[in-house]
Design a protein around this motif. Sequence first.
Motif, PDB file in Angstrom:
ATOM      1  N   ILE A   1       0.830  -1.206   0.000  1.00  0.00           N
ATOM      2  CA  ILE A   1       0.000   0.000   0.000  1.00  0.00           C
ATOM      3  C   ILE A   1       0.865   1.256   0.000  1.00  0.00           C
ATOM      4  O   ILE A   1       0.570   2.237  -0.699  1.00  0.00           O
ATOM      5  N   ALA A   2       1.958   1.238   0.750  1.00  0.00           N
ATOM      6  CA  ALA A   2       2.857   2.394   0.784  1.00  0.00           C
ATOM      7  C   ALA A   2       3.398   2.724  -0.602  1.00  0.00           C
ATOM      8  O   ALA A   2       3.719   3.882  -0.902  1.00  0.00           O
ATOM      9  N   GLY A   3       3.446   1.713  -1.468  1.00  0.00           N
ATOM     10  CA  GLY A   3       3.932   1.931  -2.823  1.00  0.00           C
ATOM     11  C   GLY A   3       2.984   2.737  -3.696  1.00  0.00           C
ATOM     12  O   GLY A   3       3.345   3.100  -4.829  1.00  0.00           O
ATOM     13  N   TYR A   4       1.795   3.027  -3.195  1.00  0.00           N
ATOM     14  CA  TYR A   4       0.819   3.808  -3.955  1.00  0.00           C
ATOM     15  C   TYR A   4       0.855   5.302  -3.624  1.00  0.00           C
ATOM     16  O   TYR A   4      -0.022   6.051  -4.061  1.00  0.00           O
ATOM     17  N   GLN A   5       1.841   5.743  -2.878  1.00  0.00           N
ATOM     18  CA  GLN A   5       1.882   7.147  -2.468  1.00  0.00           C
ATOM     19  C   GLN A   5       1.904   8.098  -3.660  1.00  0.00           C
ATOM     20  O   GLN A   5       1.201   9.113  -3.684  1.00  0.00           O
TER      21      GLN A   5
END
Length: 472
Positions: free
Chosen positions: A40-44
Motif C-alpha cells: 500500500i505504501a507503494g501507492y503514495q
Amino acid sequence: MAPLIFFFMGVFYLLPSCSGKALCEDVGHMKTFRKIKEEIAGYQDVAKAIIDLAVCGKAQNRSYERLALLVDTVGPRLSGSKNLEKAIQIMYQNLINDGLENVHLEPVKVPRWERGQESAMMLEPRNHSMAILGLGSSIGTPPEGITAEVLVVSSFDELHRRASEARGKIVVYNQPYKGYGETAQYRVQGAVEAAKVGAVASLIRSVASFSIYSPHTGIQFYQDGVPQIPTACITVEDAEMMARMASRGTKIVIQLKMEAKNYPDTDSFNTVAEITGSKYPEQVVLVSGHLDSWDVGQGALDDGSGAFVSWEALSLIKDLGLRPKRTLRLVMWTAEEQGGVGSLQYYQLHKVNISNFSLVMESDLGNFMPTGLAFTGSDKARAIIKEVMNLLQPINITQVFEDGDGTDINYWIKAGVPGASLLDDLKQYFSFHHSHGDTMTALDPMQMNYSAAVWAVVSYVIADLDEMLPRQ
C-alpha cells in the motif's frame, strides 16, 4: 509454553502462551500484513497524482459543474417520474461520452407516488397556514379535507399512554431530534402508530438537525391490517408551537388537505459503467450513489452529489491512464428514497457472484468536507483500509470510523462483503436533507473535490491490490 517477546515494525510484542500452531498463525499474519502495508505504501505517488488532479488540477470543480448542469436542467428526480427517467438517459449518454466501459442500464420496477396539492390550515386557536410536505406513499385526504382536533405527543410511549384521547383526532408528533437514525422512526412509522389508536391523520415534526421553517419529506410505510391515514411532515417551529399550546390546555383544530396518490409500479433503471480490471476483471470494487431524489429542491445534496462524486472517482482514474487489477464498477441507483428498491433488485440479480465483490462503497451522506471513511468489515480488512487512508495524509483525511453501512449497500454488507461510506458533517447534512433547501447552493465545489479525491484513492487502491479484502 512460556510467553515470547516478538519484535515487529519497531515495536516489542508480548505473545501469550499458546500452541505452536496458533503462534505460527499469529506470526504468519504479521508477516502477511507487513507485506500488504509495504504494498500500500507503494501507492503514495499514485494517490498524490489523484489528489492533485481532483483538488487543484484540470479536474478541479468538475463534479460540481457536471451536477449543476444536470439538476439545473432536470430538477428533482422522484421515483417513477419523467424527471428521473430523463436524468437516467442523460447520464447514460454522459458516461459513454466520458469514455467509461460497459455503460448500460439495468431495468428495475419502482414505486410511483405523486404529491399533488397539499395544505394544512390551523383553524383554532387562530388562523395559521402551515408549511407541510406529504410523506412518500401517503394516501390523500377526501377532496374536502380532514378537519379535526389535534393531539400533540412527544413519543410513541406518550401516544400509547394517551391512546384513549387519540380517536378521531390528528396526531401531531413533536419528537426531539436525537440523530437521524433514532428520530426517523417517527416519520417512517408515525402514521401506523397513530392509526392503531384511531387517529384520522398524522403530522410529524420534520427530522432535521436545524430548521428555518423548513419541512422535510421522506418515506413512510403502511402496515398490513392497519388503516391507512394521510401523513405529512410539518416544520420544527410549528410542532413546538402546538406543543406549547397543548401544554396550556389550548384546543387546536387543523384542516388538512392532500391530493397524494399511489400508482402501480413503473419501469426505471440502475445506471452502470466500469473501468474493466486488467488482471481479475470478474472481481469488483463497487462505487455508488443514487440518482433519484425527492420531489423538492433539486436533489443536489441527496444524492446527486454522491452519485457524481462516484462518477468523478472513475473519471479521475481514467484521466490518469490507470487501470486497476479488478473492475471498478460505478452504479447510480434508482428508487433509493423508497427504501433501496433499485439496489435490492441489483443485489438479487448479482448476488450469484458475491464472492467476487471485494468492497462495496456508497456516498449518500452529503459531500461537505469529508472527515474520513466509515467502514464495516473484518478486523483484517479494517487494518488494510486504515493503511489505504494513510495515503490521504496530504489532505489530512485519514480517519476510519465504524458502521460503513448505507441503504444501497446493506444487502451486500449483511452477506459479508466489506462496505464503506464517505463521512462528513452530518448535522449540516440533515439541515438540508429532503427539503426545498436541497439545491446546488448547499454544496461547495472545493469540498466535492476533496470527496472525489478520497473516493478515487480508496476505490483504486483496493481494486489494484494483489488480494481482495479479507472477509474473516
